[in-house]
Motif scaffolding. Structure first.
Motif, mmCIF file in Angstrom:
data_model
loop_
_atom_site.group_PDB
_atom_site.id
_atom_site.type_symbol
_atom_site.label_atom_id
_atom_site.label_comp_id
_atom_site.label_asym_id
_atom_site.label_seq_id
_atom_site.Cartn_x
_atom_site.Cartn_y
_atom_site.Cartn_z
ATOM 1 N N ARG A 207 0.839 -1.196 0.000
ATOM 2 C CA ARG A 207 0.000 0.000 0.000
ATOM 3 C C ARG A 207 0.878 1.252 0.000
ATOM 4 N NH1 ARG A 207 -5.321 -0.730 1.038
ATOM 5 N NH2 ARG A 207 -5.994 -2.797 1.759
ATOM 6 N N ILE A 208 0.606 2.132 -0.941
ATOM 7 C CA ILE A 208 1.359 3.380 -1.029
ATOM 8 C C ILE A 208 0.435 4.436 -1.642
ATOM 9 C CG2 ILE A 208 2.332 2.792 -3.285
ATOM 10 C CD1 ILE A 208 4.873 4.290 -2.499
ATOM 11 N N ASP A 214 7.446 7.611 -11.296
ATOM 12 C CA ASP A 214 8.806 7.307 -10.851
ATOM 13 C C ASP A 214 8.805 6.615 -9.488
ATOM 14 O OD1 ASP A 214 7.831 9.678 -9.728
ATOM 15 O OD2 ASP A 214 9.850 10.453 -9.351
ATOM 16 N N VAL A 215 7.909 7.061 -8.590
ATOM 17 C CA VAL A 215 7.824 6.441 -7.262
ATOM 18 C C VAL A 215 7.339 4.997 -7.381
ATOM 19 C CG1 VAL A 215 6.648 6.500 -5.035
ATOM 20 C CG2 VAL A 215 7.465 8.631 -6.079
ATOM 21 N N LEU A 216 6.303 4.789 -8.171
ATOM 22 C CA LEU A 216 5.775 3.440 -8.330
ATOM 23 C C LEU A 216 6.743 2.543 -9.086
ATOM 24 C CD1 LEU A 216 2.001 4.189 -9.051
ATOM 25 C CD2 LEU A 216 3.047 3.384 -6.939
ATOM 26 N N GLY A 217 7.520 3.123 -9.982
ATOM 27 C CA GLY A 217 8.542 2.344 -10.670
ATOM 28 C C GLY A 217 9.597 1.836 -9.695
ATOM 29 N N ARG A 218 10.002 2.697 -8.764
ATOM 30 C CA ARG A 218 10.964 2.250 -7.747
ATOM 31 C C ARG A 218 10.332 1.210 -6.828
ATOM 32 N NH1 ARG A 218 12.729 7.719 -8.025
ATOM 33 N NH2 ARG A 218 11.239 8.353 -6.411
ATOM 34 N N LEU A 219 9.039 1.417 -6.485
ATOM 35 C CA LEU A 219 8.369 0.440 -5.648
ATOM 36 C C LEU A 219 8.329 -0.922 -6.340
ATOM 37 C CD1 LEU A 219 6.745 -0.150 -3.059
ATOM 38 C CD2 LEU A 219 4.673 0.404 -4.366
ATOM 39 N N LYS A 220 8.043 -0.924 -7.626
ATOM 40 C CA LYS A 220 8.007 -2.181 -8.374
ATOM 41 C C LYS A 220 9.368 -2.866 -8.335
ATOM 42 C CE LYS A 220 7.088 -4.121 -12.958
ATOM 43 N NZ LYS A 220 6.638 -3.852 -14.349
ATOM 44 N N ILE A 240 12.784 -9.679 5.409
ATOM 45 C CA ILE A 240 13.774 -9.024 4.542
ATOM 46 C C ILE A 240 13.656 -7.515 4.737
ATOM 47 C CG2 ILE A 240 14.596 -8.722 2.178
ATOM 48 C CD1 ILE A 240 14.905 -11.581 3.180
ATOM 49 N N VAL A 241 12.505 -6.981 4.358
ATOM 50 C CA VAL A 241 12.197 -5.557 4.557
ATOM 51 C C VAL A 241 10.688 -5.433 4.728
ATOM 52 C CG1 VAL A 241 12.262 -3.230 3.582
ATOM 53 C CG2 VAL A 241 14.140 -4.784 3.122
ATOM 54 N N LYS A 242 10.249 -4.612 5.645
ATOM 55 C CA LYS A 242 8.815 -4.415 5.842
ATOM 56 C C LYS A 242 8.240 -3.496 4.750
ATOM 57 C CE LYS A 242 8.839 -5.176 10.827
ATOM 58 N NZ LYS A 242 8.275 -6.533 10.648
ATOM 59 N N ASP A 243 6.938 -3.618 4.543
ATOM 60 C CA ASP A 243 6.266 -2.831 3.511
ATOM 61 C C ASP A 243 6.482 -1.335 3.687
ATOM 62 O OD1 ASP A 243 5.302 -5.175 2.481
ATOM 63 O OD2 ASP A 243 3.181 -4.760 2.857
ATOM 64 N N GLU A 244 6.389 -0.860 4.948
ATOM 65 C CA GLU A 244 6.513 0.583 5.173
ATOM 66 C C GLU A 244 7.881 1.095 4.727
ATOM 67 O OE1 GLU A 244 5.864 -1.237 8.899
ATOM 68 O OE2 GLU A 244 4.845 -2.019 7.121
ATOM 69 N N THR A 245 8.910 0.282 4.965
ATOM 70 C CA THR A 245 10.258 0.693 4.570
ATOM 71 C C THR A 245 10.397 0.717 3.053
ATOM 72 O OG1 THR A 245 11.132 -0.285 6.601
ATOM 73 C CG2 THR A 245 12.722 0.218 4.870
ATOM 74 N N ASP A 248 8.764 3.889 1.920
ATOM 75 C CA ASP A 248 9.589 5.059 2.229
ATOM 76 C C ASP A 248 10.735 5.197 1.226
ATOM 77 O OD1 ASP A 248 8.022 5.696 4.372
ATOM 78 O OD2 ASP A 248 9.355 4.820 5.877
ATOM 79 N N MET A 249 11.392 4.094 0.917
ATOM 80 C CA MET A 249 12.527 4.159 -0.016
ATOM 81 C C MET A 249 12.073 4.457 -1.438
ATOM 82 S SD MET A 249 15.324 1.299 1.173
ATOM 83 C CE MET A 249 14.204 -0.101 1.114
ATOM 84 N N ALA A 250 10.852 3.994 -1.799
ATOM 85 C CA ALA A 250 10.340 4.310 -3.128
ATOM 86 C C ALA A 250 10.093 5.804 -3.263
ATOM 87 C CB ALA A 250 9.047 3.537 -3.390
ATOM 88 N N GLY A 251 9.564 6.427 -2.194
ATOM 89 C CA GLY A 251 9.279 7.857 -2.232
ATOM 90 C C GLY A 251 10.489 8.730 -1.993
ATOM 91 N N HIS A 252 11.435 8.238 -1.178
ATOM 92 C CA HIS A 252 12.637 9.008 -0.841
ATOM 93 C C HIS A 252 13.859 8.087 -0.956
ATOM 94 C CE1 HIS A 252 9.872 12.059 0.685
ATOM 95 N NE2 HIS A 252 9.255 11.091 1.334
ATOM 96 N N PRO A 253 14.267 7.825 -2.179
ATOM 97 C CA PRO A 253 15.315 6.819 -2.389
ATOM 98 C C PRO A 253 16.678 7.273 -1.860
ATOM 99 C CG PRO A 253 14.853 7.984 -4.434
ATOM 100 C CD PRO A 253 13.813 8.424 -3.452
#
Length: 391
Positions: A207-208, A214-220, A240-245, A248-253
């Motif tokens: 969920r984002i 660009d944000v969704l591309g990084r999330l993918k 491995i990594v939680k969804d929230e993290t 966060d990285m997709a929006g602020h890489p």
């Protein structure tokens, strides 16, 4: 019904499957553990027809499960009966790349018989057989050996009870003419796409907010990386990594690997190790999503503004009334996204406007949207009324 001792050798299992290959149906259940793994760890398989039942130990050294798996996925003459069988089907898919066929899920069937949308197994047994299921062994560590007699008896009960319930359900479905209502649901349950876990689609489970390409591309890219890491290590995604993290990285890489030490939810060691390097490679290789991949906008359906939302609310009320009147779970008639689409003007591609769903609900829903149906309180009960009748 003959109950076999726990089967832990290939010859006994092969003989059991050979006999059951001629049955009209078999009831199947599994016990598994998955708290600390990506893939469910299969610990026990229970199977029964109308004559015999057994629990099978898939963890027994050298046991060959092929006869059992062939019975489930290759023998299309035997109906496979499950209850809320999604996870059982997933296990079979992981072992074979196929799903059991043909399928009958008693939880889905209960929806057509007015027993709610997600009736639990214990309540199902109580309502059809008048038996209170002993829940004492449900928190068993099924991976631990040896299993005691009480645990095995509890596990086999899942299929012996089901083998008695299924014929009763089938008879009632025949009497009510509702068996055909289940065909589409059973096909959906057995659809391989539900169990494939395609890494390229993993981002859709996260969920984002927002629709920036660009944000969704990084999330993918990040979700794909996590899925592959989890599969390779056989660990839950969240380990491995939680969804929230990920979000966060997709929006602020992070700009460089050293920045990973400051990302909340990541180990500081990732700033210099191999897994951190693979994470950064995923971010650096990400491409913006194309227009065809972007999720729907917040309003989800074209034209669903304030007025459309009110119409959707009326359709939900109509659905409650109709499901009450014919004693069927509302989810089987129509889903919320379909109601919103109809309110927004969509008239094609909606399951509720086809086949038996149209006869039972879709026609009334369409008439309500197009002004041919209204609500009225008659004798203290909310009912539907034709506008021409009201006039």
């Amino acid at each position: 019904m003959h109950i076999h001792p726990l089967i832990s050798d290939s010859a006994t299992l092969a003989n059991l499957c050979a006999r059951m290959a001629d049955a009209d149906y078999v009831c199947v259940d599994t016990e598994f553990m998955r708290e600390s793994t990506y893939y469910p760890e299969l610990c026990l398989i229970q199977i029964a027809d109308d004559k015999e039942a057994a629990a099978i130990d898939p963890m027994a050294p050298g046991i060959d499960l092929k006869p059992l798996l062939d019975l489930l996925v290759e023998n299309h003459d035997v109906l496979k009966v499950v209850h809320a069988g999604g996870q059982d089907i997933e296990i079979v898919y992981n072992l074979t790349g196929k799903t059991p066929f043909p399928l009958f899920d008693t939880q889905v069937a209960a929806m057509a018989l007015g027993q709610g949308e997600q009736i639990g197994y214990s309540n199902l047994v109580d309502s059809w057989l008048g038996i209170a299921v002993d829940k004492g062994a449900r928190f068993t560590d099924w991976a631990r050996r040896p299993l005691d007699a009480r645990q095995i008896e509890y596990a086999i009960g899942d299929v012996t009870h089901l083998s008695k319930i299924f014929p009763k359900m089938l008879e009632r479905l025949r009497k009510t003419g509702r068996g055909v209502w289940l065909d589409q649901e059973m096909e959906r349950l057995g659809d391989i796409a539900n169990y494939a876990n395609d890494p390229d689609l993993a981002w859709k489970r996260v969920r984002i907010s927002g629709r920036k390409p660009d944000v969704l591309g990084r999330l993918k890219a990040l979700a794909r990386w996590r899925e592959l890491e989890a599969q390779a290590k056989d660990l839950p995604r969240g380990r491995i990594v939680k969804d929230e993290t990920l979000g966060d990285m997709a929006g602020h890489p992070p700009r460089k690997q050293a920045d990973l030490a400051r990302v909340r939810g990541l180990s500081a060691t990732w700033a210099g190790n191999d897994i951190g390097g693979r994470l950064m490679a995923a971010i650096e290789g990400a491409q913006p999503l194309g227009e065809d991949e972007l999720p729907p906008r917040d309003d989800r359906k074209p034209g669903l503004g304030k007025e459309g939302s009110l119409v959707a609310d009326l359709l939900k009320l109509l659905l409650k009334i109709r499901s009450r009147d014919i004693d069927v779970a509302s989810k089987l008639l129509a889903r919320t996204d379909e109601l919103e689409a109809l309110a927004a003007g969509v008239r094609t591609g909606l399951p509720m406007l086809e086949g038996w769903r149209f006869d039972q609900f879709g026609r009334d829903a369409l008439d309500l949207v197009e002004g041919r149906l209204a609500f009225a309180v008659i004798g203290g009960k909310l009912k539907m009324t034709r506008t021409e009748d009201a006039a």
